[in-house]
Motif scaffolding. Structure first.
Motif, PDB file in Angstrom:
ATOM      1  N   GLY A  25       1.448 -34.890 -46.226  1.00 40.32           N
ATOM      2  CA  GLY A  25       1.319 -35.425 -47.580  1.00 40.32           C
ATOM      3  C   GLY A  25       0.167 -34.821 -48.346  1.00 40.32           C
ATOM      4  N   ALA A  26      -0.102 -33.526 -48.088  1.00 35.70           N
ATOM      5  CA  ALA A  26      -1.190 -32.794 -48.746  1.00 35.70           C
ATOM      6  C   ALA A  26      -2.553 -33.412 -48.430  1.00 35.70           C
ATOM      7  CB  ALA A  26      -0.964 -32.706 -50.257  1.00 35.70           C
ATOM      8  N   THR A  27      -2.693 -33.946 -47.209  1.00 39.97           N
ATOM      9  CA  THR A  27      -3.976 -34.515 -46.782  1.00 39.97           C
ATOM     10  C   THR A  27      -4.683 -33.654 -45.733  1.00 39.97           C
ATOM     11  OG1 THR A  27      -2.990 -35.858 -45.015  1.00 39.97           O
ATOM     12  CG2 THR A  27      -3.125 -36.856 -47.208  1.00 39.97           C
ATOM     13  N   PHE A  28      -4.002 -32.678 -45.157  1.00 43.01           N
ATOM     14  CA  PHE A  28      -4.609 -31.829 -44.131  1.00 43.01           C
ATOM     15  C   PHE A  28      -5.647 -30.882 -44.740  1.00 43.01           C
ATOM     16  CE2 PHE A  28      -1.110 -31.573 -40.589  1.00 43.01           C
ATOM     17  CZ  PHE A  28      -1.454 -32.844 -40.166  1.00 43.01           C
ATOM     18  N   THR A  29      -6.629 -30.531 -43.926  1.00 42.06           N
ATOM     19  CA  THR A  29      -7.546 -29.449 -44.271  1.00 42.06           C
ATOM     20  C   THR A  29      -6.804 -28.114 -44.134  1.00 42.06           C
ATOM     21  OG1 THR A  29      -8.279 -29.121 -41.999  1.00 42.06           O
ATOM     22  CG2 THR A  29      -9.470 -30.776 -43.322  1.00 42.06           C
ATOM     23  N   PRO A  30      -7.340 -27.027 -44.689  1.00 43.35           N
ATOM     24  CA  PRO A  30      -6.705 -25.726 -44.501  1.00 43.35           C
ATOM     25  C   PRO A  30      -6.484 -25.390 -43.027  1.00 43.35           C
ATOM     26  CG  PRO A  30      -8.353 -25.559 -46.220  1.00 43.35           C
ATOM     27  CD  PRO A  30      -8.491 -26.938 -45.633  1.00 43.35           C
ATOM     28  N   GLU A  31      -7.466 -25.685 -42.182  1.00 45.68           N
ATOM     29  CA  GLU A  31      -7.336 -25.369 -40.767  1.00 45.68           C
ATOM     30  C   GLU A  31      -6.208 -26.177 -40.129  1.00 45.68           C
ATOM     31  OE1 GLU A  31     -10.194 -26.092 -42.348  1.00 45.68           O
ATOM     32  OE2 GLU A  31     -10.968 -24.029 -42.392  1.00 45.68           O
ATOM     33  N   SER A  63      -5.676 -29.533 -55.292  1.00 53.11           N
ATOM     34  CA  SER A  63      -6.987 -29.768 -54.679  1.00 53.11           C
ATOM     35  C   SER A  63      -6.912 -29.956 -53.175  1.00 53.11           C
ATOM     36  CB  SER A  63      -7.640 -31.007 -55.316  1.00 53.11           C
ATOM     37  OG  SER A  63      -6.868 -32.169 -55.055  1.00 53.11           O
ATOM     38  N   SER A  64      -5.709 -29.884 -52.616  1.00 52.76           N
ATOM     39  CA  SER A  64      -5.532 -30.084 -51.172  1.00 52.76           C
ATOM     40  C   SER A  64      -5.797 -28.790 -50.408  1.00 52.76           C
ATOM     41  CB  SER A  64      -4.102 -30.554 -50.893  1.00 52.76           C
ATOM     42  OG  SER A  64      -3.176 -29.489 -51.042  1.00 52.76           O
ATOM     43  N   GLY A  65      -5.699 -28.880 -49.091  1.00 51.71           N
ATOM     44  CA  GLY A  65      -5.882 -27.698 -48.248  1.00 51.71           C
ATOM     45  C   GLY A  65      -4.611 -26.903 -48.033  1.00 51.71           C
ATOM     46  N   THR A  66      -3.531 -27.271 -48.707  1.00 51.35           N
ATOM     47  CA  THR A  66      -2.241 -26.642 -48.428  1.00 51.35           C
ATOM     48  C   THR A  66      -2.239 -25.154 -48.737  1.00 51.35           C
ATOM     49  OG1 THR A  66      -1.087 -28.739 -48.841  1.00 51.35           O
ATOM     50  CG2 THR A  66       0.228 -26.720 -48.922  1.00 51.35           C
ATOM     51  N   ALA A  67      -2.681 -24.770 -49.929  1.00 48.28           N
ATOM     52  CA  ALA A  67      -2.609 -23.356 -50.329  1.00 48.28           C
ATOM     53  C   ALA A  67      -3.386 -22.475 -49.359  1.00 48.28           C
ATOM     54  CB  ALA A  67      -3.131 -23.176 -51.752  1.00 48.28           C
ATOM     55  N   GLU A  68      -4.632 -22.845 -49.077  1.00 49.17           N
ATOM     56  CA  GLU A  68      -5.456 -22.006 -48.204  1.00 49.17           C
ATOM     57  C   GLU A  68      -4.897 -21.976 -46.794  1.00 49.17           C
ATOM     58  OE1 GLU A  68      -8.037 -19.163 -47.523  1.00 49.17           O
ATOM     59  OE2 GLU A  68      -7.754 -20.116 -49.483  1.00 49.17           O
ATOM     60  N   GLY A  69      -4.385 -23.110 -46.329  1.00 47.49           N
ATOM     61  CA  GLY A  69      -3.793 -23.141 -44.998  1.00 47.49           C
ATOM     62  C   GLY A  69      -2.562 -22.279 -44.877  1.00 47.49           C
ATOM     63  N   VAL A  70      -1.723 -22.306 -45.907  1.00 50.04           N
ATOM     64  CA  VAL A  70      -0.525 -21.455 -45.906  1.00 50.04           C
ATOM     65  C   VAL A  70      -0.919 -19.978 -45.964  1.00 50.04           C
ATOM     66  CG1 VAL A  70       1.481 -20.782 -47.302  1.00 50.04           C
ATOM     67  CG2 VAL A  70       1.023 -23.197 -46.875  1.00 50.04           C
ATOM     68  N   LYS A  71      -1.911 -19.661 -46.776  1.00 46.12           N
ATOM     69  CA  LYS A  71      -2.371 -18.269 -46.875  1.00 46.12           C
ATOM     70  C   LYS A  71      -2.878 -17.750 -45.531  1.00 46.12           C
ATOM     71  CE  LYS A  71      -4.002 -18.548 -51.671  1.00 46.12           C
ATOM     72  NZ  LYS A  71      -5.199 -18.399 -52.542  1.00 46.12           N
ATOM     73  N   GLN A  72      -3.543 -18.603 -44.765  1.00 46.42           N
ATOM     74  CA  GLN A  72      -4.042 -18.193 -43.459  1.00 46.42           C
ATOM     75  C   GLN A  72      -2.916 -18.104 -42.434  1.00 46.42           C
ATOM     76  OE1 GLN A  72      -7.114 -21.016 -42.369  1.00 46.42           O
ATOM     77  NE2 GLN A  72      -8.308 -20.603 -44.232  1.00 46.42           N
ATOM     78  N   ALA A  73      -1.923 -18.975 -42.542  1.00 46.21           N
ATOM     79  CA  ALA A  73      -0.869 -19.045 -41.532  1.00 46.21           C
ATOM     80  C   ALA A  73       0.149 -17.922 -41.655  1.00 46.21           C
ATOM     81  CB  ALA A  73      -0.154 -20.396 -41.622  1.00 46.21           C
ATOM     82  N   ILE A  74       0.518 -17.559 -42.872  1.00 44.36           N
ATOM     83  CA  ILE A  74       1.620 -16.606 -43.052  1.00 44.36           C
ATOM     84  C   ILE A  74       1.352 -15.263 -42.386  1.00 44.36           C
ATOM     85  CG2 ILE A  74       2.775 -15.203 -44.814  1.00 44.36           C
ATOM     86  CD1 ILE A  74       3.153 -17.758 -46.431  1.00 44.36           C
ATOM     87  N   PRO A  75       0.175 -14.645 -42.547  1.00 40.72           N
ATOM     88  CA  PRO A  75      -0.066 -13.372 -41.834  1.00 40.72           C
ATOM     89  C   PRO A  75       0.011 -13.522 -40.319  1.00 40.72           C
ATOM     90  CG  PRO A  75      -1.671 -13.674 -43.585  1.00 40.72           C
ATOM     91  CD  PRO A  75      -0.937 -14.971 -43.446  1.00 40.72           C
ATOM     92  N   LEU A  76      -0.480 -14.636 -39.791  1.00 43.80           N
ATOM     93  CA  LEU A  76      -0.425 -14.856 -38.347  1.00 43.80           C
ATOM     94  C   LEU A  76       1.015 -14.996 -37.870  1.00 43.80           C
ATOM     95  CD1 LEU A  76      -3.352 -17.440 -37.998  1.00 43.80           C
ATOM     96  CD2 LEU A  76      -3.409 -15.010 -37.424  1.00 43.80           C
ATOM     97  N   LEU A  77       1.822 -15.698 -38.630  1.00 38.68           N
ATOM     98  CA  LEU A  77       3.229 -15.881 -38.266  1.00 38.68           C
ATOM     99  C   LEU A  77       4.000 -14.571 -38.373  1.00 38.68           C
ATOM    100  CD1 LEU A  77       3.732 -19.327 -39.991  1.00 38.68           C
ATOM    101  CD2 LEU A  77       3.927 -18.893 -37.527  1.00 38.68           C
ATOM    102  N   MET A  78       3.722 -13.798 -39.392  1.00 37.54           N
ATOM    103  CA  MET A  78       4.391 -12.502 -39.538  1.00 37.54           C
ATOM    104  C   MET A  78       3.989 -11.563 -38.408  1.00 37.54           C
ATOM    105  SD  MET A  78       4.223 -12.034 -43.703  1.00 37.54           S
ATOM    106  CE  MET A  78       5.233 -10.567 -43.730  1.00 37.54           C
ATOM    107  N   GLU A  79       2.742 -11.620 -38.020  1.00 35.36           N
ATOM    108  CA  GLU A  79       2.275 -10.793 -36.896  1.00 35.36           C
ATOM    109  C   GLU A  79       2.993 -11.183 -35.608  1.00 35.36           C
ATOM    110  OE1 GLU A  79      -1.949  -9.914 -34.557  1.00 35.36           O
ATOM    111  OE2 GLU A  79      -1.974 -10.650 -36.633  1.00 35.36           O
ATOM    112  N   ALA A  80       3.350 -12.464 -35.497  1.00 32.60           N
ATOM    113  CA  ALA A  80       4.073 -12.957 -34.318  1.00 32.60           C
ATOM    114  C   ALA A  80       5.577 -12.698 -34.413  1.00 32.60           C
ATOM    115  CB  ALA A  80       3.812 -14.448 -34.144  1.00 32.60           C
ATOM    116  N   GLY A  81       6.020 -12.070 -35.500  1.00 34.75           N
ATOM    117  CA  GLY A  81       7.421 -11.685 -35.629  1.00 34.75           C
ATOM    118  C   GLY A  81       8.286 -12.619 -36.447  1.00 34.75           C
TER     119      GLY A  81
END
Length: 285
Positions: A225-231, A255-273
């Motif tokens: 519900g947009a309450t998580f931190t980016p990490e 103002s939530s951590g969603t955007a930054e968290g998604v930005k960090q996750a997508i490269p890692l997921l793409m690297e994993a295939g």
């Protein structure tokens, strides 16, 4: 005798920060004044409504036996052996839910990441030019997040402090009013529905099935519900990634951590295939 039910929008709604927050705020809403201009513009509304009219008396003696996010008939994953994931973003609308996470959406656009957007009528009302811009972008699949952001119930059950629809007629209206609005504005009918709070009962799911609309939830709680931190967002997406996963996130809380968290996750997921797809690209299960 076949009974045709008119669509009515109730006057009051509840607000949910993100879509899963525990707190809600009652506000006054005047849909006849604020949405009637949309609903009156095009003959597409009446034609779509006619396509989806049901004899609602068939549900009169059916009592719900299941209630929740993961009940029978609700789709939570894509059927695929590929390392494909679907990012889905809710836009809930209302007093505290009609903002736009520009950083998040610009990132998806700049990096050509497809996504499915579940959009509520209140968010559309507050952001119509922006909604049309998103709907015209082939990266995005537009789907229905309800009219007043209510849990989809036939008996008024509540979730996260939000009262659900109170009858089969009320559930029908919660689905069809926004379905018709999206169809009128975009020229494309939604084929999927996720209710406010993501809660259904099994009779409401049967209603959707009879309307030939898929009840869709998630396998990854991406931002709570947009309450998580980016990490926390990054960890949720990366740690729970699997073939056919559907992630639930939000695009209405900048103002939530969603955007930054998604930005960090997508490269890692793409690297994993992993690749990212719209929900329409695979059957759902």
């Amino acid at each position: 005798m076949r009974v045709h039910h008119k669509l009515f929008l109730p006057i009051f709604l509840f607000i949910l920060v993100g879509c899963m927050n525990h707190e809600s705020t009652a506000v006054t809403f005047h849909p006849q004044k604020e949405l009637s201009e949309h609903l009156a513009k095009s003959s597409a509304i009446s034609s779509v409504t006619n396509q989806h009219q049901l004899d609602l008396t068939i549900y009169e003696h059916q009592k719900p036996t299941e209630w929740g996010e993961f009940i029978s008939g609700v789709k939570t994953k894509m059927e695929t052996n590929e390392k494909a994931m679907a990012l889905t973003f809710d836009a809930c609308g209302g007093e505290h839910g009609s903002l736009y996470d520009e950083a998040l959406m610009n990132y998806l656009i700049d990096h050509q990441i497809p996504a499915t957007l579940f959009v509520n009528a209140r968010w559309i009302k507050s952001n119509e030019p922006l909604f049309l811009e998103l709907a015209e972008n082939p990266l995005f699949q537009i789907e229905n997040h309800g009219t007043e952001h209510k849990p989809l119930s036939v008996s008024g059950k509540s979730a996260w402090g939000i009262d659900g629809t109170k009858s089969i007629e009320d559930a029908y209206e919660e689905v069809l009013v926004n379905h018709n609005l999206i169809t009128e504005l975009t020229g494309v009918e939604p084929t999927m529905f996720r209710p406010g709070t993501a809660f259904f009962d099994n009779i409401a799911v049967k209603l959707l099935d009879d309307l030939e609309i898929e009840a869709v939830n998630y396998s990854i709680l991406g931002d709570a519900g947009a309450t998580f931190t980016p990490e926390q967002v990054t960890n949720a997406l990366v740690d729970h990634a699997e073939h056919g996963a559907i992630a639930l996130l939000h695009m209405n809380q900048p103002s939530s951590g969603t955007a930054e968290g998604v930005k960090q996750a997508i490269p890692l997921l793409m690297e994993a295939g992993y690749t990212f797809v719209r929900l329409s690209e695979f059957p759902l299960k």
